[in-house]
Design an enzyme around this catalytic site. Sequence first.
Site, PDB file in Angstrom:
ATOM      1  N   CYS A 167      -3.303   7.057  -4.931  1.00 45.22           N
ATOM      2  CA  CYS A 167      -3.055   5.606  -4.854  1.00 45.22           C
ATOM      3  C   CYS A 167      -1.633   5.276  -5.296  1.00 45.22           C
ATOM      4  CB  CYS A 167      -4.059   4.816  -5.690  1.00 45.22           C
ATOM      5  SG  CYS A 167      -3.910   3.028  -5.480  1.00 45.22           S
ATOM      6  N   CYS A 220       0.856  -1.183   0.000  1.00 44.24           N
ATOM      7  CA  CYS A 220       0.000   0.000   0.000  1.00 44.24           C
ATOM      8  C   CYS A 220       0.893   1.234   0.000  1.00 44.24           C
ATOM      9  CB  CYS A 220      -0.923   0.010   1.213  1.00 44.24           C
ATOM     10  SG  CYS A 220      -2.028   1.438   1.281  1.00 44.24           S
TER      11      CYS A 220
END
Length: 371
Positions: free
Chosen positions: A288, A133
């Site tokens: 992201c 992530c």
Amino acid sequence: PRGVESLREVERFDFVHKNTRRVGPKESGCCENLRRPSPPHASVPMQSIDVIDSHTGGEPTRLIVSGGPDLGRGPLHERVIRFREEFDHVRRAVTLEPRGSDVLVGGLLCEPHDVSCDVGVIFFNNVDYLGMCGHGAIGLISSLEYQGKIGPGVHAIDTPVGKVTAELAPSGLVSVANVKSFRHAAAVTVDVPGLGSFTGDVAYGGNWFFLVTSLPEGLELPKLRVHDHARWTDMGVRLRAALAANGITGDSGAYIDHVEFFGPPEDPAHDSRNFVLCPGGAFDRSPCGTGTSAKLACLAADGKLAPGALWAQESIIGSVFSCSYQEGSEPGTILPTIAGTAFVSATASLVIDPRDPFRHGFAAAGTGATE
């Protein structure tokens, strides 16, 4: 005169004092039947999980710093299996309502298996576990700095998908050198019932993405703005379902759990604006990190971005990651770097009360979360 005023004050006090009846506890009746309860922890064993909350470009990360499960000392991809099979209730308790929300990404701070790494982390969300992530890695570094455990410099992070490094600048900017990224398939077309045919690339940036390059002809869509997120979310959910239904996957049959749309940036100084649908049905508030890594891999494969050149990626809310890449050692792969800033927003102890019927969280209808 001042003396007269003082005397009058005394007289008024004396009058009130003499004419006010004092009421005892038994006369009042208000507290007669009350008893001081025993502290709940005196008779009920409680579990406490200490966390640090941060956000990276608007996207939250909740890092477990103590009280989490002990997964042993094996490779992190093996520890994820144990986490899922034996301690998934911890994931649910941390990320689901009433303590969390569908947008929250959690992280378990743990000892690294790779001896060259300084720290290990396992990321998870309201649905499952994440290989990597990007925004969470930035949040991890900022949280460790907040604790006083690290300072500016390069720090190595062990993850279930491999080693990543993160450089913390004195300004607070964190540059994450992500895992190798690549495009798996180009110009893949899929028909979405009720919407039409979408074309895009399948790429990996730490997670699997379908990056939309062409929308159905005649489909009128709003601009990529946050107040239109419901429509983009609905379209992404339907597109992801169509990918699965048509057997379109990542490498070795990997499920594509992220969908990414692109449009022109709001700020002309930037290169692109995106909307990223996450596995649990929420949309990414940040640009992201893994999705932008996948985007860079596609740009590199198409010859549209040179190694070392900067790419400024806007999110749906306008936050920005500054990105670049170097060529990987394997043909067709790149090594992306994602730079952004995180801010600590809270520290807390989550209390797990065994008497609470919702102690391990619950999934609200329509969120896509798992219980």
